[in-house]
Design a protein around this motif. Structure first.
Motif, PDB file in Angstrom:
ATOM      1  N   ASP A 182       6.302  -4.058   8.610  1.00 49.93           N
ATOM      2  CA  ASP A 182       7.481  -3.295   8.173  1.00 49.93           C
ATOM      3  C   ASP A 182       7.168  -2.638   6.826  1.00 49.93           C
ATOM      4  O   ASP A 182       6.965  -3.337   5.827  1.00 49.93           O
ATOM      5  CB  ASP A 182       8.666  -4.257   8.039  1.00 49.93           C
ATOM      6  N   HIS A 183       7.163  -1.305   6.812  1.00 40.84           N
ATOM      7  CA  HIS A 183       6.792  -0.626   5.568  1.00 40.84           C
ATOM      8  C   HIS A 183       7.926  -0.624   4.545  1.00 40.84           C
ATOM      9  O   HIS A 183       7.805  -0.016   3.489  1.00 40.84           O
ATOM     10  CB  HIS A 183       6.309   0.800   5.856  1.00 40.84           C
ATOM     11  N   ARG A 184       9.061  -1.270   4.894  1.00 39.35           N
ATOM     12  CA  ARG A 184      10.121  -1.425   3.899  1.00 39.35           C
ATOM     13  C   ARG A 184      10.341  -2.907   3.546  1.00 39.35           C
ATOM     14  O   ARG A 184      11.306  -3.263   2.883  1.00 39.35           O
ATOM     15  CB  ARG A 184      11.424  -0.798   4.405  1.00 39.35           C
ATOM     16  N   PHE A 242       4.945  -5.492   2.328  1.00 40.52           N
ATOM     17  CA  PHE A 242       4.384  -4.149   2.151  1.00 40.52           C
ATOM     18  C   PHE A 242       4.433  -3.718   0.689  1.00 40.52           C
ATOM     19  O   PHE A 242       3.500  -3.093   0.178  1.00 40.52           O
ATOM     20  CB  PHE A 242       5.112  -3.112   3.024  1.00 40.52           C
ATOM     21  N   GLY A 243       5.518  -4.066   0.006  1.00 42.70           N
ATOM     22  CA  GLY A 243       5.633  -3.707  -1.417  1.00 42.70           C
ATOM     23  C   GLY A 243       4.455  -4.254  -2.214  1.00 42.70           C
ATOM     24  O   GLY A 243       3.894  -3.559  -3.074  1.00 42.70           O
ATOM     25  N   ARG A 244       4.068  -5.481  -1.880  1.00 44.56           N
ATOM     26  CA  ARG A 244       2.922  -6.083  -2.596  1.00 44.56           C
ATOM     27  C   ARG A 244       1.635  -5.319  -2.287  1.00 44.56           C
ATOM     28  O   ARG A 244       0.837  -5.018  -3.173  1.00 44.56           O
ATOM     29  CB  ARG A 244       2.769  -7.567  -2.207  1.00 44.56           C
ATOM     30  N   LEU A 245       1.462  -4.994  -1.011  1.00 48.95           N
ATOM     31  CA  LEU A 245       0.264  -4.232  -0.605  1.00 48.95           C
ATOM     32  C   LEU A 245       0.234  -2.880  -1.326  1.00 48.95           C
ATOM     33  O   LEU A 245      -0.799  -2.476  -1.880  1.00 48.95           O
ATOM     34  CB  LEU A 245       0.282  -3.998   0.918  1.00 48.95           C
ATOM     35  N   GLY A 246       1.384  -2.203  -1.333  1.00 44.03           N
ATOM     36  CA  GLY A 246       1.462  -0.882  -1.976  1.00 44.03           C
ATOM     37  C   GLY A 246       1.041  -0.961  -3.433  1.00 44.03           C
ATOM     38  O   GLY A 246       0.228  -0.159  -3.905  1.00 44.03           O
ATOM     39  N   ASP A 274       9.377   5.789  -5.768  1.00 44.59           N
ATOM     40  CA  ASP A 274       9.303   4.683  -4.792  1.00 44.59           C
ATOM     41  C   ASP A 274       8.045   3.830  -4.983  1.00 44.59           C
ATOM     42  O   ASP A 274       8.046   2.629  -4.730  1.00 44.59           O
ATOM     43  CB  ASP A 274       9.342   5.230  -3.357  1.00 44.59           C
ATOM     44  N   ASN A 275       6.976   4.469  -5.445  1.00 43.63           N
ATOM     45  CA  ASN A 275       5.703   3.745  -5.653  1.00 43.63           C
ATOM     46  C   ASN A 275       5.834   2.623  -6.693  1.00 43.63           C
ATOM     47  O   ASN A 275       5.068   1.670  -6.676  1.00 43.63           O
ATOM     48  CB  ASN A 275       4.607   4.697  -6.135  1.00 43.63           C
ATOM     49  N   GLN A 276       6.828   2.764  -7.575  1.00 46.82           N
ATOM     50  CA  GLN A 276       6.954   1.735  -8.622  1.00 46.82           C
ATOM     51  C   GLN A 276       7.097   0.339  -8.022  1.00 46.82           C
ATOM     52  O   GLN A 276       6.591  -0.636  -8.565  1.00 46.82           O
ATOM     53  CB  GLN A 276       8.140   2.041  -9.525  1.00 46.82           C
ATOM     54  N   ALA A 277       7.774   0.265  -6.876  1.00 51.69           N
ATOM     55  CA  ALA A 277       7.917  -1.034  -6.204  1.00 51.69           C
ATOM     56  C   ALA A 277       6.929  -1.153  -5.041  1.00 51.69           C
ATOM     57  O   ALA A 277       7.048  -2.070  -4.221  1.00 51.69           O
ATOM     58  CB  ALA A 277       9.350  -1.192  -5.720  1.00 51.69           C
ATOM     59  N   GLY A 278       5.996  -0.226  -4.947  1.00 57.32           N
ATOM     60  CA  GLY A 278       4.975  -0.304  -3.888  1.00 57.32           C
ATOM     61  C   GLY A 278       5.392   0.357  -2.582  1.00 57.32           C
ATOM     62  O   GLY A 278       4.721   0.190  -1.560  1.00 57.32           O
ATOM     63  N   PHE A 279       6.502   1.134  -2.632  1.00 57.35           N
ATOM     64  CA  PHE A 279       6.985   1.766  -1.400  1.00 57.35           C
ATOM     65  C   PHE A 279       6.755   3.277  -1.433  1.00 57.35           C
ATOM     66  O   PHE A 279       6.299   3.822  -2.444  1.00 57.35           O
ATOM     67  CB  PHE A 279       8.467   1.430  -1.189  1.00 57.35           C
ATOM     68  N   PHE A 280       7.104   3.918  -0.320  1.00 54.10           N
ATOM     69  CA  PHE A 280       6.844   5.350  -0.156  1.00 54.10           C
ATOM     70  C   PHE A 280       8.118   6.041   0.318  1.00 54.10           C
ATOM     71  O   PHE A 280       8.940   5.424   1.001  1.00 54.10           O
ATOM     72  CB  PHE A 280       5.716   5.546   0.880  1.00 54.10           C
ATOM     73  N   PRO A 281       8.285   7.345   0.009  1.00 55.59           N
ATOM     74  CA  PRO A 281       9.521   8.026   0.411  1.00 55.59           C
ATOM     75  C   PRO A 281       9.575   8.332   1.908  1.00 55.59           C
ATOM     76  O   PRO A 281      10.599   8.750   2.409  1.00 55.59           O
ATOM     77  CB  PRO A 281       9.508   9.319  -0.413  1.00 55.59           C
ATOM     78  N   TYR A 282       8.458   8.198   2.594  1.00 55.86           N
ATOM     79  CA  TYR A 282       8.445   8.357   4.060  1.00 55.86           C
ATOM     80  C   TYR A 282       7.410   7.386   4.606  1.00 55.86           C
ATOM     81  O   TYR A 282       6.746   6.673   3.835  1.00 55.86           O
ATOM     82  CB  TYR A 282       8.152   9.802   4.474  1.00 55.86           C
ATOM     83  N   THR A 283       7.284   7.340   5.908  1.00 56.79           N
ATOM     84  CA  THR A 283       6.430   6.312   6.521  1.00 56.79           C
ATOM     85  C   THR A 283       4.973   6.503   6.088  1.00 56.79           C
ATOM     86  O   THR A 283       4.379   7.545   6.363  1.00 56.79           O
ATOM     87  CB  THR A 283       6.517   6.381   8.053  1.00 56.79           C
TER      88      THR A 283
END
Ligand SMILES: Cc1ncc(COP(=O)(O)O)c(C=O)c1O
Length: 388
Positions: A32-34, A38-42, A237-246
């Motif tokens: 799950d990319h959300r 995933f946040g840790r990986l990002g 979004d990258n601040q928490a390791g996430f992205f604005p799209y998939t």
């Protein structure tokens, strides 16, 4: 022809051989990319990339090829009609210039003979003339993959500083990142472009930008239209390791592993390995009595060697023989070098015996294809590899 035994030799200058460790990482189940994992990986991947770019600033990752990362850099930093100084070092410089022109930028495209890098003295003269600071950016392809010439980015930075010109310095490291020493911060680069399929030893599919503070400031007033490539939601979004799209989830697993491999080997050692393989390859070319495409000894690429064919002999015919007989892929000549040159990739997940095999394939292929050359290139390379 039926199935072939043994491993294919993929010695084009990218995409490069993907190490088993990276292939295994990519094969893990998609997550799950959300979700929290995933946040840790990002975060791990983005922090790891800072080490590879040698920057303390932000790096962003797009699901894209390198061409997308070129576009991202331009649309985030420039406005319609802005003047950009570029150098025609080869095919990829031409393609990047074409992207800039399609966005309505005004490009001063300095010609070369495609056998050298961007000349720092020319950059200095052009910038010194530009008293009104009409030039908003200097854009350089660090390693011109079509020729095997590496431009001296640090020298170009010094030239810009000597004349006190405020233009942004934009650099394409698509075929040098993770293979040739490159220092985003120390060299005062504003945006560096990279991608996954060369020195980072991944399949194609990730485009990268490393971004200086000055470039981030420029992005606040830049007026080229942007949506998918916009740094602002990406960095938020990258601040928490996430992205604005998939994001390309499984490629990011691979990127984490590849960064780990490069850091385990040590970047200094990775660069030294590439320099050594390039030197051995050039000795082989010299012993064959052939010319490298790059003519400036200060600018020989450590990731690939472009080789000029003897007049009247077609490089693609040789490549065909080498592929069919020895299951070895060599890079084709691009643009004005089509048929006139071929390219030996010696980057990424690569070692002495792989180079010995590659050069043997070239030498045997030249004999089979009836290309005039002097035997002994492989021996010259082996001497070089066993001496150091
Ligand atoms: C120096 C350089 N710039 C840009 C590109 C374009 O990248 P891509 O083909 O991934 O879009 C390449 C591709 O090989 C390259 O070598």
């Amino acid at each position: 022809m039926g199935a072939k035994s043994g491993r294919h030799f993929l010695q084009i200058p990218g995409p490069t051989n993907v190490p088993d460790r990276v292939l295994r990482a990519i094969s893990l189940p998609t997550m799950d990319h959300r979700g929290p994992e995933f946040g840790r990986l990002g975060r791990q991947v983005l922090e790891g990339l800072q080490k590879i770019f040698q920057t303390k600033g932000a790096a962003v990752v797009y699901p894209s090829s390198g061409t997308g990362a070129w576009e991202a850099l331009l649309v985030n930093t420039l406005s319609p009609g802005d003047k950009v100084l570029m150098f025609e070092t080869g095919h990829f410089a031409v393609l990047w210039k074409d992207v800039a022109l399609r966005f309505g930028l005004s490009v001063d495209f300095v010609p070369t003979d495609w056998r050298r890098g961007a000349d720092p003295a020319v950059a200095e003269a052009k910038l010194a003339e530009d008293k009104a600071h009409a030039i908003k950016a200097v854009a350089i392809v660090h390693n011109e993959t079509s020729t095997g010439a590496t431009s001296r980015v640090a020298e170009i930075r010094k030239a810009m500083d000597r004349v006190g010109h405020p233009a942004l310095l934009l650099v394409d490291t698509i075929s040098s990142l993770g293979s040739i020493d490159y220092r985003h911060d120390t060299w005062g680069v504003d945006v560096t472009v990279g991608c996954s399929q060369k020195g980072l030893m991944l399949p194609p599919g990730l485009g990268l930008n490393a971004i200086s503070r000055k470039a981030l400031e420029a992005s606040k007033t830049a007026r080229l239209p942007r949506s998918y490539w916009d740094w602002e939601p990406m960095l938020r979004d990258n601040q928490a390791g996430f992205f604005p799209y998939t994001p390309a989830t499984n490629l990011l697993y691979g990127l984490k592993e590849a960064i780990q491999m490069l850091l385990e080997e040590g970047l200094e050692n990775v660069f030294a390995r590439h320099n050594r393989h390039a030197e051995a390859t050039r000795r082989a070319v010299r012993a064959w009595g052939l010319e490298t495409v790059c003519q400036n000894p200060l600018e020989h690429s450590s990731v690939l060697t472009g080789v000029m064919m003897p007049a009247g002999h077609d490089a693609d015919k040789l490549r065909k023989v080498v592929l069919e007989r020895y299951d070895l892929s060599l890079g084709t000549g691009l643009g004005r070098l089509k048929g006139k040159a071929f390219r030996i990739g010696h980057l990424g997940d690569f070692n002495d015996l792989m180079l010995a095999g590659t050069l043997s394939g070239v030498e045997m292929g030249m004999a089979v294809a009836g290309v005039p050359f002097t035997k002994g290139g492989v021996m010259a390379a082996l001497d070089c590899l066993s001496n150091k």
